[in-house]
Design an enzyme around this catalytic site. Structure first.
Site, mmCIF file in Angstrom:
data_model
loop_
_atom_site.group_PDB
_atom_site.id
_atom_site.type_symbol
_atom_site.label_atom_id
_atom_site.label_comp_id
_atom_site.label_asym_id
_atom_site.label_seq_id
_atom_site.Cartn_x
_atom_site.Cartn_y
_atom_site.Cartn_z
ATOM 1 N N SER A 68 0.885 -1.119 -0.057
ATOM 2 C CA SER A 68 0.060 0.056 -0.015
ATOM 3 C C SER A 68 0.921 1.269 0.035
ATOM 4 O O SER A 68 1.514 1.721 -0.844
ATOM 5 C CB SER A 68 -0.996 -0.105 1.163
ATOM 6 O OG SER A 68 -1.909 1.024 1.105
ATOM 7 N N ASN A 380 -8.281 8.654 6.455
ATOM 8 C CA ASN A 380 -7.099 8.549 5.547
ATOM 9 C C ASN A 380 -7.250 8.239 4.007
ATOM 10 O O ASN A 380 -6.722 8.199 3.260
ATOM 11 C CB ASN A 380 -6.105 7.447 6.021
ATOM 12 C CG ASN A 380 -6.757 6.233 6.056
ATOM 13 O OD1 ASN A 380 -7.573 5.763 5.375
ATOM 14 N ND2 ASN A 380 -6.331 5.340 6.966
ATOM 15 N N SER A 505 -0.801 0.673 17.349
ATOM 16 C CA SER A 505 -1.044 0.621 15.930
ATOM 17 C C SER A 505 -1.132 -0.888 15.490
ATOM 18 O O SER A 505 -0.742 -1.760 16.358
ATOM 19 C CB SER A 505 0.119 1.107 15.047
ATOM 20 O OG SER A 505 0.225 0.698 13.936
HETATM 21 P P1 NG1 Z 1 -2.862 1.279 12.234
HETATM 22 O O1 NG1 Z 1 -1.497 1.184 12.127
HETATM 23 O O2 NG1 Z 1 -3.555 0.131 13.029
HETATM 24 O O3 NG1 Z 1 -3.167 2.878 12.908
HETATM 25 C C1 NG1 Z 1 -3.456 2.154 9.650
HETATM 26 C C2 NG1 Z 1 -4.374 3.159 9.494
HETATM 27 C C3 NG1 Z 1 -5.834 2.540 9.676
HETATM 28 C C4 NG1 Z 1 -5.565 1.695 8.254
HETATM 29 C C5 NG1 Z 1 -4.719 0.548 8.496
HETATM 30 C C6 NG1 Z 1 -4.635 -0.324 7.405
HETATM 31 C C7 NG1 Z 1 -4.310 5.249 10.804
HETATM 32 C C8 NG1 Z 1 -4.399 6.286 11.881
HETATM 33 N N1 NG1 Z 1 -4.324 4.076 10.746
HETATM 34 O O4 NG1 Z 1 -3.711 1.409 10.845
HETATM 35 O O5 NG1 Z 1 -6.710 3.640 9.288
HETATM 36 O O6 NG1 Z 1 -5.819 1.958 7.134
HETATM 37 O O7 NG1 Z 1 -3.463 1.076 8.566
HETATM 38 O O8 NG1 Z 1 -3.711 -0.222 6.163
HETATM 39 O O9 NG1 Z 1 -4.660 6.071 9.474
HETATM 40 ZN ZN ZN Z 2 -3.417 1.248 0.099
#
Ligand code: NG1
Ligand code: ZN
Length: 550
Positions: A68, A380, A505
């Site tokens: 991604s 996002n 995260s």
């Molecule tokens: P994490 O790393 O769990 O915050 C991030 C994005 C999610 C989602 C995932 C999957 C933020 C704050 N967090 O997750 O919204 O898109 O990656 O790609 O944007």
């Molecule tokens: Zn993506």
């Protein structure tokens, strides 16, 4: 009763041994880490995808190789279930177990135990379709995947280099081929045709929109957007930027949707291309996220993120449902996460039901399925709109009583074709936004003025063990480490319009801190003070405490 082809799996697995010092985890974005470490994971995912297909009576499973918006050296892989959706949650744990079996013999044992526990009928066929993004590590990872598929004797289809949402589309199209609910032709052409035809119908008779600048993040979205542009013809002009898919290090570098969202800035490469007032948008590296923006008359960057997209789209759909005379029968709802800007939640909640769920597309998607029409977007820029099967049936059979009702009904039907309902899709979402702008005669300015974003700040904190952080209330409150939430509450109270939350995260080894407040400086300060609290509670080495955490 068939059995696992142990010998084939064994000999091929020996070519894809697991690095002994690494532990892999199937998280919210599948497996994702340094591309150079993923060879064994890809081999095993091949075997696992085939088993999932057998478990589901030979329905086709998708495998997407991508990381991604991550930097180019990363890569990853995720499985796609037959309806084009994310892998069912219970299999995430199976995937993690299979990926972490230490030796080939351990792998065989783990596979055998999976087959027995889930009562997988090995005589069923296994069908898998796979694709990858433009990352340099993708090619060899795909060949490891192919070895896995070969080892178990799966029927495999290579969808080549394409976007994540196109792969999801293909999975659903393959599994619904010839059925009453056929999703479309099971080819990339089928996808472009479906989207572009729906778009043309939806903008017919409207004033043509100005050209749209599209930042392709130097990724696979560049080729997909170029193909889409051909299908769109003169119904919409796309000016593609950041299309260098073969330049080393260019992917997602200082461009793309994640850069825009996290820095809240225009990609520097667009400075000379975006005129004040003109609309621009950024895709991410696999084209499933979308951010819009424009420069105001003073040249100030104005971001139109996933929350703004949700507001624009949800309001439009509610309006069309009303115009079609279906307000009593079709309820529209919105799903957000805690990262949604507080001002967007307020704007939306005054108009329709809004639900907050934990981060992760699967949570949003499943919550959206509970509405007749469910709109979900992460701030996002990842999101889509789901029309329940009963709603699609209603739209197909409803008898409009006036020409105005008939027009709105047709718009809704065309929206079901325009929107990729399997997963967030930057290109489909982009066309959706363009449709609404064309209907409302909005420029970025009018769209932006639906509500004013509260200033906000997102920071990362590296801690000793992020698993020590446990949350409740859709991740808006911490239950562990004990006492920390009370300290955060005390701090937040001191800021006008203050809101802050902390969560581990799911994709990086960090804890994220989000804060918003009435003024930018206050949002920044709140974020850094909460980050300081987090660091002091769980960070460990005080000497390494980042200076900006006041
Ligand atoms: P994490 O790393 O769990 O915050 C991030 C994005 C999610 C989602 C995932 C999957 C933020 C704050 N967090 O997750 O919204 O898109 O990656 O790609 O944007
Ligand atoms: Zn993506």
């Amino acid at each position: 009763m068939s059995s696992l082809p142990l010998q084939a799996i064994k000999s091929l697995s020996e070519l894809h041994q697991k690095p002994s010092h690494l532990r892999f985890q199937y998280g919210t974005a599948g497996f994702r880490t340094l591309g150079s470490t993923l060879d064994s994971v890809l081999f095993r995912v091949g075997v696992l995808a085939a088993l999932r297909s057998k478990r589901l009576d030979g329905r086709t499973i998708g495998v997407m190789v991508t990381a991604s918006h991550n930097p180019e050296e990363d890569n990853g892989v995720k499985l796609v279930d037959p309806r084009g959706e994310m892998l069912e949650a219970s299999w995430e744990a199976h995937a993690t177990v299979i990926a972490n079996a230490l030796t080939t013999n351990d792998l065989l044992d783990a596979l055998d135990s999976l087959v027995r526990t889930l009562k997988i009928d090995l005589s069923k066929p296994a069908r898998v379709v796979y694709a990858r993004d433009t990352r340099p590590s993708g090619e060899s990872l795909i060949s490891a995947l192919q070895d896995g598929l070969k080892a178990i004797g799966a029927e495999a289809r290579d969808a080549g280099i394409t976007t994540t949402p196109i792969l999801h589309y293909l999975v659903k199209a393959i599994n619904t081929k010839g059925a009453k609910d056929s999703y479309g032709e099971d080819s990339e052409e089928g996808y472009y045709t479906k989207l572009s035809e729906a778009f043309k119908k939806l903008v017919a008779g409207r004033r043509r929109l100005d050209p749209l600048i599209v930042d392709c993040a130097n990724g696979v979205g560049a080729s997909a957007a170029a193909k889409l542009a051909q299908y769109l013809g003169d119904s919409l002009t796309l000016r593609l930027e950041n299309t260098s898919i073969t330049t080393p290090g260019a992917l997602n570098h200082a461009c793309g949707a994640d850069f825009v969202k996290t820095t809240q800035k225009l990609p520097p490469s667009l400075t000379d291309h975006l005129r004040p007032g003109q609309r621009g948008c950024s895709l991410d590296g696999d084209a499933d996220r979308l951010m819009y923006y424009y420069l105001d008359e003073r040249g100030t960057f104005r971001m139109l993120d996933g929350d703004k997209i949700a507001a624009l789209v949800a309001a439009f759909i509610v309006e069309q449902v009303k115009l079609a005379g279906l307000s009593d029968e079709i309820k529209v709802g919105v799903v957000q996460t805690a990262y949604a800007n507080g001002a967007s939640t307020k704007y939306l909640a005054e108009r329709l039901p809004v639900k907050c769920v934990p981060t992760g597309v699967k949570h949003l998607h499943h919550a959206a399925e509970h509405y007749n029409i469910g709109v979900y977007f992460e701030a996002n820029g990842h999101g889509t709109v789901l029309f329940s099967p009963a709603t699609q049936e209603k739209l197909a059979t409803h008898e409009p009583s006036t020409p105005a009702q008939s027009t709105a009904l047709n718009h809704l039907i065309n929206l079901t074709q325009l929107i990729n309902q399997t997963v967030g899709d930057a290109l489909s979402d982009m066309l959706l936004v363009e449709v609404v702008l064309a209907h409302k005669s909005y420029s970025g300015v009018e769209w932006d003025s639906l509500y004013a974003d509260l200033p906000n700040r997102l920071v990362k904190v590296v801690v000793g063990d992020r698993n020590a952080f446990k949350t409740e209330d859709a991740e808006r409150r911490l239950v562990s480490p004990p006492g920390l939430q009370t300290k955060i509450d005390d701090l937040v109270r001191k800021y006008e319009g203050g809101r802050s939350f902390v969560r581990p995260s799911g994709t990086e080894d960090v804890v994220r801190v989000y804060a918003e407040a009435a003024l930018k400086a206050q949002a920044d300060e709140l974020a850094f003070r909460v980050a300081g609290l987090v660091y002091d509670t769980a960070g460990g080495d005080a000497a390494k405490r980042p200076k900006e955490f006041l």
